[in-house]
Design a protein around this motif. Structure first.
Motif, PDB file in Angstrom:
ATOM      1  N   GLN A  13     -35.556  10.475  36.627  1.00 51.88           N
ATOM      2  CA  GLN A  13     -34.454  11.148  35.947  1.00 51.88           C
ATOM      3  C   GLN A  13     -33.972  12.287  36.824  1.00 51.88           C
ATOM      4  O   GLN A  13     -34.745  13.165  37.188  1.00 51.88           O
ATOM      5  CB  GLN A  13     -34.916  11.713  34.603  1.00 51.88           C
ATOM      6  CG  GLN A  13     -35.143  10.661  33.558  1.00 51.88           C
ATOM      7  CD  GLN A  13     -35.555  11.316  32.278  1.00 51.88           C
ATOM      8  OE1 GLN A  13     -36.689  11.733  32.146  1.00 51.88           O
ATOM      9  NE2 GLN A  13     -34.640  11.436  31.353  1.00 51.88           N
ATOM     10  N   SER A  15     -31.654  14.461  35.939  1.00 53.24           N
ATOM     11  CA  SER A  15     -31.375  15.636  35.107  1.00 53.24           C
ATOM     12  C   SER A  15     -31.912  15.387  33.706  1.00 53.24           C
ATOM     13  O   SER A  15     -32.153  14.253  33.314  1.00 53.24           O
ATOM     14  CB  SER A  15     -29.875  15.924  35.042  1.00 53.24           C
ATOM     15  OG  SER A  15     -29.230  14.966  34.238  1.00 53.24           O
ATOM     16  N   SER A  16     -32.062  16.452  32.953  1.00 49.76           N
ATOM     17  CA  SER A  16     -32.588  16.314  31.595  1.00 49.76           C
ATOM     18  C   SER A  16     -31.547  15.754  30.634  1.00 49.76           C
ATOM     19  O   SER A  16     -31.868  15.456  29.496  1.00 49.76           O
ATOM     20  CB  SER A  16     -33.108  17.657  31.089  1.00 49.76           C
ATOM     21  OG  SER A  16     -32.070  18.607  31.063  1.00 49.76           O
ATOM     22  N   GLU A  40     -41.231  12.529  37.139  1.00 49.60           N
ATOM     23  CA  GLU A  40     -39.798  12.826  37.082  1.00 49.60           C
ATOM     24  C   GLU A  40     -39.230  12.506  35.692  1.00 49.60           C
ATOM     25  O   GLU A  40     -38.161  11.934  35.537  1.00 49.60           O
ATOM     26  CB  GLU A  40     -39.031  12.079  38.173  1.00 49.60           C
ATOM     27  CG  GLU A  40     -39.352  12.573  39.558  1.00 49.60           C
ATOM     28  CD  GLU A  40     -38.454  11.995  40.620  1.00 49.60           C
ATOM     29  OE1 GLU A  40     -37.323  11.587  40.304  1.00 49.60           O
ATOM     30  OE2 GLU A  40     -38.882  11.965  41.781  1.00 49.60           O
ATOM     31  N   LYS A  42     -37.902  14.131  32.285  1.00 51.39           N
ATOM     32  CA  LYS A  42     -37.319  15.418  31.914  1.00 51.39           C
ATOM     33  C   LYS A  42     -36.693  15.383  30.530  1.00 51.39           C
ATOM     34  O   LYS A  42     -36.266  14.348  30.063  1.00 51.39           O
ATOM     35  CB  LYS A  42     -36.243  15.822  32.925  1.00 51.39           C
ATOM     36  CG  LYS A  42     -36.766  15.990  34.327  1.00 51.39           C
ATOM     37  CD  LYS A  42     -35.662  16.344  35.275  1.00 51.39           C
ATOM     38  CE  LYS A  42     -36.218  16.471  36.676  1.00 51.39           C
ATOM     39  NZ  LYS A  42     -35.195  16.743  37.654  1.00 51.39           N
TER      40      LYS A  42
END
Length: 62
Positions: A13, A15-16, A40, A42
């Motif tokens: 990922q 970004s969250s 990774e 998030k």
């Protein structure tokens, strides 16, 4: 003590704001590991999703 089945998966990922794909949870359930390590991974929403779908597991994250 018997063998432990460990599943490690780089969810990748960036970004969250990205949701964990549904197939990730489906594969975890299908493989039925003793220990799951998501790399990774998030987002608090994704963490809640894991907790809700993996009720038979102790879930922790940071």
């Amino acid at each position: 003590m018997g063998d432990l089945k460990v599943l490690e998966w780089n969810v990748n990922q960036y970004s969250s704001s990205k949701d964990v794909p549904e197939y990730v949870i489906n594969e975890i359930v299908r493989k039925n590991p003793d220990i799951i390590v998501l790399v990774e991974f998030k987002g608090i929403n994704n963490a809640k999703l894991m907790e809700e779908n993996l009720l038979d597991y102790y879930v922790t994250y940071y």
